[in-house]
Scaffold this motif. Structure first.
Motif, PDB file in Angstrom:
ATOM      1  N   ASP A 244      25.778  11.217  30.026  1.00 18.11           N
ATOM      2  CA  ASP A 244      25.795  12.061  28.828  1.00 18.11           C
ATOM      3  C   ASP A 244      24.978  13.340  29.026  1.00 18.11           C
ATOM      4  O   ASP A 244      24.182  13.736  28.173  1.00 18.11           O
ATOM      5  CB  ASP A 244      25.266  11.267  27.633  1.00 18.11           C
ATOM      6  N   GLY A 245      25.159  13.967  30.190  1.00 17.63           N
ATOM      7  CA  GLY A 245      24.534  15.269  30.447  1.00 17.63           C
ATOM      8  C   GLY A 245      23.165  15.229  31.095  1.00 17.63           C
ATOM      9  O   GLY A 245      22.662  16.254  31.551  1.00 17.63           O
ATOM     10  N   GLU A 246      22.526  14.054  31.140  1.00 21.07           N
ATOM     11  CA  GLU A 246      21.205  13.922  31.762  1.00 21.07           C
ATOM     12  C   GLU A 246      21.329  13.126  33.064  1.00 21.07           C
ATOM     13  O   GLU A 246      22.201  12.271  33.200  1.00 21.07           O
ATOM     14  CB  GLU A 246      20.226  13.180  30.843  1.00 21.07           C
ATOM     15  N   VAL A 247      20.420  13.405  33.989  1.00 16.97           N
ATOM     16  CA  VAL A 247      20.392  12.651  35.246  1.00 16.97           C
ATOM     17  C   VAL A 247      19.261  11.626  35.172  1.00 16.97           C
ATOM     18  O   VAL A 247      18.114  11.970  34.866  1.00 16.97           O
ATOM     19  CB  VAL A 247      20.199  13.583  36.449  1.00 16.97           C
ATOM     20  N   TYR A 287      26.925  -0.232  33.053  1.00 19.01           N
ATOM     21  CA  TYR A 287      28.249  -0.747  32.693  1.00 19.01           C
ATOM     22  C   TYR A 287      28.646  -0.295  31.288  1.00 19.01           C
ATOM     23  O   TYR A 287      29.787   0.150  31.059  1.00 19.01           O
ATOM     24  CB  TYR A 287      28.252  -2.278  32.782  1.00 19.01           C
ATOM     25  N   GLU A 288      27.717  -0.371  30.354  1.00 20.89           N
ATOM     26  CA  GLU A 288      28.007   0.030  28.979  1.00 20.89           C
ATOM     27  C   GLU A 288      28.215   1.540  28.860  1.00 20.89           C
ATOM     28  O   GLU A 288      29.073   1.996  28.094  1.00 20.89           O
ATOM     29  CB  GLU A 288      26.871  -0.427  28.063  1.00 20.89           C
ATOM     30  N   ALA A 289      27.455   2.317  29.616  1.00 22.89           N
ATOM     31  CA  ALA A 289      27.635   3.771  29.603  1.00 22.89           C
ATOM     32  C   ALA A 289      29.015   4.133  30.131  1.00 22.89           C
ATOM     33  O   ALA A 289      29.687   5.040  29.609  1.00 22.89           O
ATOM     34  CB  ALA A 289      26.549   4.438  30.442  1.00 22.89           C
ATOM     35  N   HIS A 290      29.474   3.403  31.148  1.00 29.82           N
ATOM     36  CA  HIS A 290      30.814   3.647  31.689  1.00 29.82           C
ATOM     37  C   HIS A 290      31.877   3.284  30.650  1.00 29.82           C
ATOM     38  O   HIS A 290      32.846   4.033  30.427  1.00 29.82           O
ATOM     39  CB  HIS A 290      31.011   2.821  32.959  1.00 29.82           C
ATOM     40  N   ALA A 291      31.693   2.141  29.987  1.00 30.26           N
ATOM     41  CA  ALA A 291      32.663   1.700  28.980  1.00 30.26           C
ATOM     42  C   ALA A 291      32.753   2.681  27.822  1.00 30.26           C
ATOM     43  O   ALA A 291      33.827   2.873  27.222  1.00 30.26           O
ATOM     44  CB  ALA A 291      32.282   0.313  28.471  1.00 30.26           C
ATOM     45  N   ALA A 292      31.620   3.341  27.523  1.00 34.07           N
ATOM     46  CA  ALA A 292      31.590   4.308  26.418  1.00 34.07           C
ATOM     47  C   ALA A 292      32.011   5.707  26.844  1.00 34.07           C
ATOM     48  O   ALA A 292      32.006   6.634  26.023  1.00 34.07           O
ATOM     49  CB  ALA A 292      30.174   4.353  25.828  1.00 34.07           C
ATOM     50  N   GLY A 293      32.347   5.860  28.129  1.00 37.72           N
ATOM     51  CA  GLY A 293      32.767   7.169  28.627  1.00 37.72           C
ATOM     52  C   GLY A 293      31.622   8.139  28.846  1.00 37.72           C
ATOM     53  O   GLY A 293      31.847   9.358  28.942  1.00 37.72           O
ATOM     54  N   LYS A 294      30.389   7.633  28.941  1.00 38.62           N
ATOM     55  CA  LYS A 294      29.223   8.501  29.098  1.00 38.62           C
ATOM     56  C   LYS A 294      28.706   8.582  30.538  1.00 38.62           C
ATOM     57  O   LYS A 294      27.868   9.423  30.843  1.00 38.62           O
ATOM     58  CB  LYS A 294      28.091   8.028  28.184  1.00 38.62           C
ATOM     59  N   LEU A 295      29.182   7.699  31.412  1.00 37.25           N
ATOM     60  CA  LEU A 295      28.753   7.723  32.814  1.00 37.25           C
ATOM     61  C   LEU A 295      29.603   8.749  33.553  1.00 37.25           C
ATOM     62  O   LEU A 295      30.756   8.496  33.882  1.00 37.25           O
ATOM     63  CB  LEU A 295      28.887   6.335  33.449  1.00 37.25           C
ATOM     64  N   ILE A 320      33.705  -0.762  38.274  1.00 36.11           N
ATOM     65  CA  ILE A 320      33.279   0.421  37.527  1.00 36.11           C
ATOM     66  C   ILE A 320      33.653   1.657  38.342  1.00 36.11           C
ATOM     67  O   ILE A 320      32.964   2.030  39.296  1.00 36.11           O
ATOM     68  CB  ILE A 320      31.760   0.386  37.262  1.00 36.11           C
ATOM     69  N   VAL A 321      34.761   2.280  37.986  1.00 37.13           N
ATOM     70  CA  VAL A 321      35.212   3.486  38.689  1.00 37.13           C
ATOM     71  C   VAL A 321      34.595   4.701  38.004  1.00 37.13           C
ATOM     72  O   VAL A 321      34.740   4.894  36.797  1.00 37.13           O
ATOM     73  CB  VAL A 321      36.756   3.591  38.690  1.00 37.13           C
ATOM     74  N   ILE A 322      33.896   5.506  38.782  1.00 36.12           N
ATOM     75  CA  ILE A 322      33.114   6.624  38.237  1.00 36.12           C
ATOM     76  C   ILE A 322      33.795   7.953  38.535  1.00 36.12           C
ATOM     77  O   ILE A 322      34.168   8.227  39.682  1.00 36.12           O
ATOM     78  CB  ILE A 322      31.691   6.614  38.840  1.00 36.12           C
ATOM     79  N   ASN A 323      33.966   8.765  37.497  1.00 43.47           N
ATOM     80  CA  ASN A 323      34.572  10.098  37.641  1.00 43.47           C
ATOM     81  C   ASN A 323      35.922  10.029  38.353  1.00 43.47           C
ATOM     82  O   ASN A 323      36.235  10.863  39.209  1.00 43.47           O
ATOM     83  CB  ASN A 323      33.616  11.031  38.398  1.00 43.47           C
ATOM     84  N   ASP A 324      36.708   9.001  38.015  1.00 41.99           N
ATOM     85  CA  ASP A 324      38.030   8.781  38.623  1.00 41.99           C
ATOM     86  C   ASP A 324      37.962   8.658  40.140  1.00 41.99           C
ATOM     87  O   ASP A 324      38.933   8.956  40.854  1.00 41.99           O
ATOM     88  CB  ASP A 324      38.997   9.917  38.246  1.00 41.99           C
ATOM     89  N   GLY A 325      36.793   8.206  40.643  1.00 40.47           N
ATOM     90  CA  GLY A 325      36.634   8.042  42.087  1.00 40.47           C
ATOM     91  C   GLY A 325      36.510   9.347  42.850  1.00 40.47           C
ATOM     92  O   GLY A 325      36.642   9.359  44.083  1.00 40.47           O
ATOM     93  N   LYS A 326      36.203  10.434  42.138  1.00 39.74           N
ATOM     94  CA  LYS A 326      36.106  11.750  42.768  1.00 39.74           C
ATOM     95  C   LYS A 326      34.653  12.221  42.836  1.00 39.74           C
ATOM     96  O   LYS A 326      33.806  11.766  42.071  1.00 39.74           O
ATOM     97  CB  LYS A 326      36.939  12.762  41.984  1.00 39.74           C
ATOM     98  N   THR A 327      34.401  13.149  43.736  1.00 39.28           N
ATOM     99  CA  THR A 327      33.069  13.744  43.850  1.00 39.28           C
ATOM    100  C   THR A 327      32.768  14.574  42.614  1.00 39.28           C
ATOM    101  O   THR A 327      33.573  15.423  42.217  1.00 39.28           O
ATOM    102  CB  THR A 327      32.979  14.637  45.101  1.00 39.28           C
ATOM    103  N   GLY A 328      31.602  14.357  42.012  1.00 33.96           N
ATOM    104  CA  GLY A 328      31.238  15.084  40.809  1.00 33.96           C
ATOM    105  C   GLY A 328      30.670  16.460  41.096  1.00 33.96           C
ATOM    106  O   GLY A 328      30.259  16.773  42.232  1.00 33.96           O
ATOM    107  N   GLU A 329      30.602  17.268  40.074  1.00 36.49           N
ATOM    108  CA  GLU A 329      30.130  18.651  40.204  1.00 36.49           C
ATOM    109  C   GLU A 329      28.676  18.712  40.665  1.00 36.49           C
ATOM    110  O   GLU A 329      28.328  19.508  41.552  1.00 36.49           O
ATOM    111  CB  GLU A 329      30.280  19.363  38.855  1.00 36.49           C
TER     112      GLU A 329
END
Length: 366
Positions: A244-247, A287-295, A320-329
């Motif tokens: 959700d925008g924070e690291v 896991y919950e952050a991913h389910a909520a679309g925040k990861l 848990i697939v993150i960012n559609d399996g792509k490298t993030g910005e």
């Protein structure tokens, strides 16, 4: 120690160098190595650069039986203008002495061993590869060498530096890796040796790592030893999550290694105005952050891979697939910036780069 002369003996038979596209991490080694010895009577003595060679040890040598050892990992690069550069090497030798203290190994003179490393690099400068993504990996390490069967700190040690030209640490390169969350085994516990860079920590990780590879995963994500709930680190790197925008990254404790690239990443993110939170992070929360679309992203940091985007975590039968399996910005920007600073392509606002010198004629034997 500072006044000791480093003797140099050059090899009479140079090895054949592999093309950059054939380099495999940690398989090829340069022509020379650095060695110095320690005894309780003499302290650290006889610093020398010699041809890369085997070492001879008595079968009763303590390292074989009690595992008293520490090591480090860093890299050398050629910059665009032909200079040889190191990235924050003083941090590695500071950490080595912290590991030494935990393992009851006598400290090294950090300034002197950095000087020795620079001399070794100059001797083997032709081994530094220049292709994109390549570097000269450097492995300083210390082992106990006293021939004695008894559980006590050794009275004799060897400090050595060996070097290896390398390509990318992962065959996937900067592309995201798949990581298995380990629920059965533990790597380190509070009060143990987890925050020291010692061989036993890595031996403890091998069974879980082998199991993960059998299932198609590159690395293991370790959880805390007590509750097996909180995220600690990956086998070869520290771990970060963009939520959700924070690291967010696990706060350092007695079972997490304090990574040099981790520290550099946190400084860079703050420099860019990105909020970084160091805290305890449960795997269930991820896991919950991913389910909520925040990861939004996950990535690892370490000397070998620099920045390694994570495309998938597997935990308790959850994929848990993150960012559609792509490298993030953020992962890509961090990788480009850190490797750019290391090779002189990007400005270094922090004074991290240490110059060894420009390409020069090989030194002569002293």
């Amino acid at each position: 120690m500072k006044d000791q002369e480093i003797t140099v003996t050059l090899t009479q038979t140079k090895k054949e160098k592999l093309p950059a596209d054939q380099l495999v991490f940690g398989k090829t080694f340069t022509d020379h190595m650095f060695i110095m010895d320690y005894s309780t009577e003499n302290g650290w003595y006889d610093p020398r650069i010699v041809p890369y060679q085997k070492i001879s040890l008595d079968p009763s040598t303590m390292i074989f039986h009690y595992g008293q050892s520490v090591f480090e990992g860093l890299k050398a690069y050629y910059s665009q203008d032909g200079k040889i550069q190191l990235f924050r090497p003083e941090k590695n030798f500071e950490r080595m002495n912290r590991s030494n203290d935990r393992l009851c190994i006598p400290p090294v003179d950090e300034e002197f061993v950095l000087k020795a490393l620079k001399e070794l690099i100059v001797v083997d400068q032709d081994w530094i590869p220049t292709a994109e993504g390549t570097s000269l990996y450097i492995r300083p390490f210390i082992i106990s060498t006293e021939p004695y069967l008894g559980v006590s700190p050794s009275e004799h040690y060897k400090f050595m530096i060996i070097m290896s030209p390398v390509g990318s640490y992962y065959k996937e390169g900067i592309n995201p890796v798949k990581i298995h969350v380990e629920n059965e085994y533990v790597r380190a516990a509070a009060g143990g040796t987890g925050k020291a860079k010692t061989g036993g920590n890595y031996a403890a990780s091998l069974r879980a790592q082998a199991n993960a590879e059998e299932k198609g995963y590159s690395q293991v994500l370790w959880l805390d030893a007590k509750e097996k709930k909180y995220i600690e680190e990956v086998g070869s790197m520290n771990i970060f999550f963009k939520i959700d925008g924070e690291v967010h990254t696990p706060v350092l404790n007695e079972s997490i290694l304090e990574g040099v690239t981790r520290n550099s990443t946190i400084q860079l993110l703050k420099h860019w105005g990105i909020n970084v939170v160091e805290r305890k992070i449960s795997v269930e929360e991820i896991y919950e952050a991913h389910a909520a679309g925040k990861l939004e992203e996950a990535f690892g940091t370490g000397t070998a891979a620099v920045i390694s985007p994570v495309g998938e975590l597997f935990w308790n039968d959850h994929q848990i697939v993150i960012n559609d399996g792509k490298t993030g910005e953020i992962s890509k920007k961090l990788y480009d910036t850190i490797t750019g600073i290391q090779t002189g392509k990007v400005e270094d606002p922090f004074g991290w780069v240490v110059e060894v010198g420009e390409k020069q004629e090989t030194v002569q034997s002293k």
